[in-house]
Design an enzyme around this catalytic site. Sequence first.
Site, PDB file in Angstrom:
ATOM      1  N   LYS A  27       0.518  13.708  -9.831  1.00 58.12           N
ATOM      2  CA  LYS A  27       0.865  12.739  -8.790  1.00 58.12           C
ATOM      3  C   LYS A  27       1.631  11.589  -9.429  1.00 58.12           C
ATOM      4  CE  LYS A  27      -1.504  10.980  -4.706  1.00 58.12           C
ATOM      5  NZ  LYS A  27      -2.798  10.524  -4.208  1.00 58.12           N
TER       6      LYS A  27
HETATM    7  C1  E4P Z   1      -3.712  10.375  -0.967  1.00 60.61           C
HETATM    8  O1  E4P Z   1      -3.114  11.031  -1.749  1.00 60.61           O
HETATM    9  C2  E4P Z   1      -3.539   8.923  -0.818  1.00 60.61           C
HETATM   10  O2  E4P Z   1      -3.636   8.286  -2.041  1.00 60.61           O
HETATM   11  C3  E4P Z   1      -4.531   8.413   0.178  1.00 60.61           C
HETATM   12  O3  E4P Z   1      -4.475   9.223   1.346  1.00 60.61           O
HETATM   13  C4  E4P Z   1      -4.361   6.945   0.521  1.00 60.61           C
HETATM   14  O4  E4P Z   1      -5.244   6.612   1.577  1.00 60.61           O
HETATM   15  P1  E4P Z   1      -5.581   5.095   1.955  1.00 60.61           P
HETATM   16  O5  E4P Z   1      -4.349   4.437   2.444  1.00 60.61           O
HETATM   17  O6  E4P Z   1      -6.623   5.231   3.049  1.00 60.61           O
HETATM   18  O7  E4P Z   1      -6.117   4.448   0.721  1.00 60.61           O
END
Ligand code: E4P
Length: 217
Positions: free
Chosen positions: A83
């Site tokens: 990522k």
């Molecule tokens: C997933 O990969 C993201 O980091 C995550 O969905 C972010 O979610 P949030 O905005 O609720 O922290």
Amino acid sequence: MKFFADTADLDAIRDLESTGLIDGVTTNPSIIAKSGANFLERIAEICKICDGPVSAEVSATDYATMVKEADKLAQIAKNVTIKLPLTEDGLKVCKGLSQNGTMTNVTLCFSAGQALLAAKAGATFISPFIGRLDDVSHDGLSLIEDIVAIYDNYDFKTQVLVSSVRHPMHIIESAKIGADVATCPPAIIKKLYDHPLTDKSLAIFVEDWKKTGQSIL
Ligand code: E4P
């Protein structure tokens, strides 16, 4: 539509895996911090439970260190997906990893232009954060519509991974638009099962079955 579990909670991942409805897992630095776990160990543990893509995020923001971190994370298991932040350096790393066949998830996407760049960099997944856009009075779902339309126009293979999901309608509307994946907190996936008429009707059927005095087994 694929469902990824947006969590590092092993019990929650095991529970969702047992349904056979989960296709992968995503984590981010905040999720890892909340878990209190050792990052590298936790990713290895998740990869043993889930054989779909498991996103592990680099912590660096400069090109050279991100490359080193990505190499180390990719060695944990073959289903680790690297990522990377949607920055110029992040997309350079993405390009290199995609050329050698490593799965990538480009994160922190808030615009269609950013998503176009990530597709050109060969990202396996693009993560538009729809809940965080909604939080600042921008329509997160209209970003999903734009990205799906752009990717369809050029037949980009990058999968749209709807992120920052806050409620079941985010999932349903994203599915209607044709997004490839939604990554969701486990509690939101569970909410998809619920309907008061299902509960009410099942209770009636259970009572009526008792009246028959019969047993299937
Ligand atoms: C997933 O990969 C993201 O980091 C995550 O969905 C972010 O979610 P949030 O905005 O609720 O922290």
